[in-house]
Motif scaffolding. Structure first.
Motif, short mmCIF file in Angstrom:
data_model
loop_
_atom_site.label_atom_id
_atom_site.label_comp_id
_atom_site.label_asym_id
_atom_site.label_seq_id
_atom_site.Cartn_x
_atom_site.Cartn_y
_atom_site.Cartn_z
N GLU A 175 3.69 124.99 35.89
CA GLU A 175 2.49 124.31 36.37
C GLU A 175 1.91 125.01 37.59
N LEU A 176 2.79 125.51 38.48
CA LEU A 176 2.33 126.24 39.65
C LEU A 176 1.61 127.53 39.23
N GLU A 177 2.21 128.25 38.28
CA GLU A 177 1.57 129.47 37.79
C GLU A 177 0.21 129.15 37.15
N ARG A 178 0.17 128.09 36.39
CA ARG A 178 -1.08 127.70 35.72
C ARG A 178 -2.18 127.43 36.76
N ASN A 179 -1.84 126.69 37.82
CA ASN A 179 -2.81 126.39 38.87
C ASN A 179 -3.32 127.67 39.53
N LEU A 180 -2.40 128.56 39.86
CA LEU A 180 -2.78 129.78 40.56
C LEU A 180 -3.66 130.67 39.68
N ILE A 181 -3.33 130.76 38.41
CA ILE A 181 -4.10 131.61 37.49
C ILE A 181 -5.52 131.06 37.33
N LEU A 182 -5.64 129.75 37.14
CA LEU A 182 -6.96 129.16 36.97
C LEU A 182 -7.80 129.26 38.23
N GLN A 183 -7.15 129.06 39.39
CA GLN A 183 -7.89 129.18 40.67
C GLN A 183 -8.38 130.61 40.88
N SER A 184 -7.52 131.57 40.62
CA SER A 184 -7.92 132.97 40.82
C SER A 184 -9.05 133.35 39.87
N LEU A 185 -8.99 132.85 38.65
CA LEU A 185 -10.04 133.16 37.67
C LEU A 185 -11.38 132.58 38.13
N GLU A 186 -11.33 131.40 38.74
CA GLU A 186 -12.58 130.81 39.24
C GLU A 186 -13.13 131.63 40.41
N PRO A 232 -5.15 122.66 26.02
CA PRO A 232 -5.76 122.57 27.35
C PRO A 232 -6.70 123.72 27.67
N GLY A 233 -6.33 124.94 27.25
CA GLY A 233 -7.16 126.09 27.55
C GLY A 233 -8.50 126.09 26.84
N ASP A 234 -8.68 125.20 25.85
CA ASP A 234 -9.97 125.11 25.15
C ASP A 234 -10.97 124.23 25.89
N LEU A 235 -10.47 123.43 26.82
CA LEU A 235 -11.35 122.49 27.54
C LEU A 235 -12.21 123.24 28.55
N PRO A 236 -13.36 122.66 28.95
CA PRO A 236 -14.19 123.30 29.97
C PRO A 236 -13.38 123.59 31.22
N PHE A 237 -13.67 124.69 31.86
CA PHE A 237 -12.84 125.16 32.98
C PHE A 237 -12.79 124.15 34.12
N GLU A 238 -13.93 123.50 34.42
CA GLU A 238 -13.93 122.58 35.56
C GLU A 238 -13.01 121.39 35.31
N ILE A 239 -12.83 121.00 34.05
CA ILE A 239 -11.91 119.90 33.75
C ILE A 239 -10.47 120.38 33.84
N GLN A 240 -10.20 121.60 33.37
CA GLN A 240 -8.86 122.18 33.52
C GLN A 240 -8.50 122.29 35.00
N ARG A 241 -9.46 122.78 35.79
CA ARG A 241 -9.21 123.02 37.21
C ARG A 241 -8.90 121.71 37.93
N GLU A 242 -9.68 120.68 37.63
CA GLU A 242 -9.48 119.39 38.28
C GLU A 242 -8.12 118.81 37.94
N SER A 243 -7.72 119.04 36.70
CA SER A 243 -6.45 118.45 36.26
C SER A 243 -5.26 119.09 36.95
N SER A 244 -5.49 120.28 37.50
CA SER A 244 -4.37 120.99 38.12
C SER A 244 -4.20 120.62 39.59
N GLY A 245 -5.02 119.71 40.09
CA GLY A 245 -5.00 119.41 41.52
C GLY A 245 -4.06 118.31 41.92
N PHE A 246 -2.93 118.13 41.23
CA PHE A 246 -1.99 117.07 41.66
C PHE A 246 -0.83 117.71 42.42
N SER A 247 -0.11 116.89 43.21
CA SER A 247 0.98 117.40 44.03
C SER A 247 2.19 117.71 43.17
#
Length: 475
Positions: free
Chosen positions: A430-441, A397-412
């Motif tokens: 999954e919560l940690e993953r979302n927070l880390i990717l959001q902060s990086l953006e 997953p971390g190899d994919l473009p960031f915008e696709i990773q970010r979008e995938s993390s937007g589920f409840s």
């Protein structure tokens, strides 16, 4: 030695030539003649000197005597070494001691021709032209073979979904006939591949050219001339007759991409051509018959444009004889694994990387994305991921473009515990993953700032990010 300039087909290709001859008088005669007919010439009187010239700068042609005054090497040795260094090098061999054996040896080592002394300069020029023409034909054959391989790959449009199977069935029938085709579908769905399949699947049209015109990319004041050609003197700068795309596609296929952008006055002229099968060049007076199959494509709803008065209804029906709809990727999600695997193999091979597999988590993200850019967007994403995965054999997953990773993390996240329970570690990860990717953006990719946003040490943040990129849980 004669120097009469007499050839059947003068060579127009300027070449970089090295001439090797220990007779300085003959060396001067040959080099002056070659310069006279337009070539760039360097000279040497020994094999050693010629070898130094070859090492300094590549040459197109080597003309060498077989017998040279070098104690350790001769013209044949030079020929072998030069062809090893530059496999495409043209070599012409001269000798005053002609024999069948020496000629055979030279040709076996890769010489293009063999000139027994004495010879006229015109004979040298003919031999050179013949060798250049042979090379040109060989390169043309290689180019055509490469194109054929590419065409064959285009014919293999990838898809096993029900919408694509219906499209394949239509293509099998439509490719055999001359009827006009209108291809519709969103940008990036692969309409160009459908055109390729229709053209190269036709038993007669495929022997001729497929000519493409992007109707929206050509300036309005030039597109009529591009399509129909122009006569000499028809406008400023028209100093000669110029055939248009219809004439260039004679016997083959003309692909009119983004036909919906065509202006109304040109629509009238195109309709006339489709009806009469004749064109008039801009400024010309005589009609020119054309035998061309027309395939048009649009990413717009042409029927809606007709209803709004933006596209001629009669032209629409003339084009829409056989409609082909290419579905967007979101309507055939079951094809995503096939396409992704194909693109991963393609770009791994192109970049000399290991064969790639796509992890289940990465594939889950790909399947969830809506792909507004369709197959083109997916191909770009897989190319990116293939390169990012480097020497690893698996795309995570971390190899994919960031915008696709970010979008995938937007589920409840299922934070409410039920009687069935939940996987605590997966939810936290999954919560940690979302927070880390959001902060990086938010931090624009700056890891130190992203770590500060989460009140984490930079080392802790980087370690968690690495685990995400490897597809491992963070918690």
């Amino acid at each position: 030695m004669k120097t009469t300039h007499q050839t059947n087909a003068p060579n127009r290709e300027r070449c970089h030539v090295i001439v090797v001859e220990d007779d300085e008088g003959l060396l001067r005669t040959i080099s002056e003649y070659l310069r006279k007919i337009g070539h760039e010439v360097r000279t040497a009187t020994s094999a050693a000197a010629a070898w130094e010239l070859l090492l300094q700068e590549p040459a197109d042609v080597l003309i060498t005597d077989l017998k040279l005054p070098d104690p350790k090497t001769d013209g044949l040795d030079l020929l072998r070494r030069a062809r090893e260094l530059y496999p495409g090098l043209i070599v012409l061999v001269m000798t005053g001691f002609a024999s069948v054996r020496s000629a055979v040896d030279a040709m076996r080592c890769g010489a293009s021709d063999y000139l027994p002394k004495p010879f006229a300069m015109s004979q040298l020029e003919i031999a050179l032209n013949r060798a250049l023409e042979t090379r040109r034909l060989r390169e043309e054959n290689e180019r055509l073979r490469s194109q054929l391989m590419e065409r064959e790959s285009f014919d293999k449009i990838i898809g096993k979904s029900r919408p694509m199977q219906r499209l394949f069935q239509l293509l099998e029938k439509v490719s055999q006939v001359d009827s006009t085709v209108l291809i519709t579908g969103e940008s990036g769905v692969g309409k160009e591949l459908i055109v390729q399949a229709l053209h190269y699947g036709h038993p007669l049209r495929r022997r001729h050219r497929l000519v493409a015109v992007h109707c929206g990319a050509i300036p309005e004041n030039l597109i009529e001339s591009e399509l129909f050609g122009h006569a000499r003197g028809s406008f400023t700068g028209a100093d000669r007759d110029k055939p248009g795309r219809f004439e260039l596609a004679q016997g083959g296929t003309l692909f009119l991409d983004e036909i919906g952008t065509m202006k109304p006055d040109l629509q009238v002229k195109l309709l006339r051509v489709l009806q009469s099968r004749q064109i008039h060049r801009v400024g010309g007076t005589r009609p020119i018959p054309v035998d061309v199959r027309v395939i048009a494509a649009s990413n717009e709803d042409l029927k809606a444009k007709v209803d709004r008065g933006e596209f001629r209804e009669d032209l629409y029906y003339r084009l829409n004889v056989i409609p082909l709809y290419v579905p967007p990727l979101r309507e055939r999600r079951s094809d995503i694994p096939l396409l992704a695997a194909h693109f991963a193999a393609k770009y791994a091979h192109r970049n000399n990387l290991p064969k790639k597999e796509i992890s289940q988590e990465a594939m889950r993200i790909l399947m969830r994305h809506d792909w507004p850019g369709n197959v083109r967007e997916l191909e770009n994403a897989i190319e990116f991921a293939t390169v990012m995965s480097g020497g690893r054999s698996t795309i995570e997953p971390g190899d994919l473009p960031f915008e696709i990773q970010r979008e995938s993390s937007g589920f409840s996240l299922p934070l409410q515990v039920t009687e069935e329970g939940l996987d605590f570690k997966s939810v936290v990860s999954e919560l940690e993953r979302n927070l880390i990717l959001q902060s990086l953006e938010i931090a624009g990719g700056n890891k130190a700032r992203a770590a500060a946003l989460l009140d984490l040490k930079r080392t802790t943040f980087v370690e968690k990010l690495k685990r995400i990129q490897r597809g491992q849980p963070t918690a």
